[in-house]
Design an enzyme around this catalytic site. Structure first.
Site, PDB file in Angstrom:
ATOM      1  N   HIS A  65       0.826  -1.218   0.000  1.00 31.01           N
ATOM      2  CA  HIS A  65       0.000   0.000   0.000  1.00 31.01           C
ATOM      3  C   HIS A  65       0.859   1.265   0.000  1.00 31.01           C
ATOM      4  CE1 HIS A  65      -3.487  -2.567   0.829  1.00 31.01           C
ATOM      5  NE2 HIS A  65      -2.738  -3.150   1.760  1.00 31.01           N
ATOM      6  N   SER A 115      18.229  19.680 -16.497  1.00 32.60           N
ATOM      7  CA  SER A 115      17.193  20.687 -16.710  1.00 32.60           C
ATOM      8  C   SER A 115      17.830  21.968 -17.217  1.00 32.60           C
ATOM      9  CB  SER A 115      16.446  20.953 -15.394  1.00 32.60           C
ATOM     10  OG  SER A 115      15.653  22.113 -15.502  1.00 32.60           O
TER      11      SER A 115
END
Length: 350
Positions: A156, A278
């Protein structure tokens, strides 16, 4: 350029472009396979007495010269050729004369393209399996080096139990070995010779289909000539379904590596040379290749659905719709091999 179906009129240029432009580009991948099929077919025609010994030799020599030209990228297919079958046969007529026309006895472009695609698939599936095994070896090597390296296990998306890097890496190795079983099953389905089915209803002369199958290395002849045509797209879809299972595992692997190499998790560090940056944020190291593996899994699922959608609802016998399954089939084989290679590169650097 003379078409194999030419009936004394010229095809509208727009129709020719629509039907053949993409197909002629894809067929550049199938030149060797078409020649192999033609070599087997000419041997069979000589065996049953359709070709003389001298005609067989002339055709065999001409076909072998195509293989030499293809190896140096000197044998090309243009829109005017329409497809690889027309290009090869016109070359044979130009080089071997009347014997070149006799090669079309007892065959159709319908069974020619099928044998080309079956041979191409056999070749490519061997390559996929080799790259899959290489990735498995790389994963198991990582697992063996980190058998006792602790790592949280998650359920989970929450930390659940103590696990290890070795257990995590080996899980993907085992998953891929299961995928190889699916790949092998698809290979067996593909490994049957369609040659001799002609347009889908056989031929009225006593050809030897088994002889052709043996020469081409097929395990068996695909018996029912109507089913030969009906199986186009079906067998390609079965192969792509096996490839999709590989990609699903690669997608999970990619997602894990992306997550576990973030600053927040910090389990893995990926070398800078495997990352892009970037243009505005100088600190960024983006593992774009894993993001693309994840995205191309969706591409693979779309390619599978495209093939299934094209063949769904078609009547028995050949329909030109089948031509549209060629591009997604070839693309799927490219996607999975490139993805296996890049995953091997990244895993080896962890």
């Amino acid at each position: 350029m003379t078409k194999l179906w030419q009936k004394g009129y010229h095809l509208n240029e727009q129709v020719e472009r629509f039907e053949a432009a993409q197909n002629s580009l894809l067929d550049a991948r199938l030149i060797r396979h078409d020649v192999w099929g033609s070599l087997a077919h000419t041997a069979m025609l000589a065996k049953i007495g359709v070709l003389t010994e001298s005609e067989h030799k002339a055709l065999k020599d001409a076909l072998c010269s195509i293989l030499q030209l293809e190896a140096t990228h000197e044998f090309t297919i243009t829109l005017a050729d329409e497809d690889v079958h027309t290009r090869v046969e016109n070359y044979l007529v130009a080089v071997a004369g009347a014997a070149g026309k006799k090669i079309h006895m007892a065959r159709s472009r319908n069974d020619q393209v099928l044998v080309d695609l079956r041979l191409y698939a056999k070749e490519q599936l061997h390559s996929v399996a080799a790259k899959l095994c290489h990735l498995c070896t790389t994963l198991l090597s990582l697992a063996s080096r980190h058998t006792n390296t602790p790592m949280p296990g998650y359920t989970h998306m929450q930390r659940a139990m103590l696990s290890s890097v070795g257990l995590w890496a080996a899980s993907f190795g085992e998953a891929l070995l299961d995928d190889e079983q699916l790949l092998s099953a698809a290979y067996v389905l593909n490994d049957q010779s369609p040659l001799g089915s002609a347009a889908g209803y056989g031929v009225p002369i006593p050809i030897d289909r088994q002889y052709c199958a043996d020469l081409l290395g097929f395990s068996r002849v695909q018996n029912n000539v109507i089913y030969v045509q009906n199986s186009r797209g079906k067998i390609e879809a079965a192969i792509v379904q096996a490839l999709a299972q590989i990609m699903l595992d690669l997608s999970k692997l990619a997602q894990d590596i992306l997550l576990f190499s973030t600053t927040e998790y910090g389990f893995f560090q990926v070398p800078q040379e495997l990352c892009t940056g970037s243009s505005i944020m100088p600190q960024k190291r983006n593992l774009g290749v894993m993001e693309l593996v994840r995205a191309r899994t969706q591409t693979m699922l779309a390619l599978q659905q495209q093939i299934l959608g094209i063949v769904s609802g078609l009547p028995s016998g050949y329909n030109m719709d089948y031509q549209e399954t060629k591009r997604p089939f070839i693309e799927a084989l490219d996607v999975v091999q490139e993805s296996l290679e890049v995953c091997t590169l990244v895993v080896s650097a962890l």
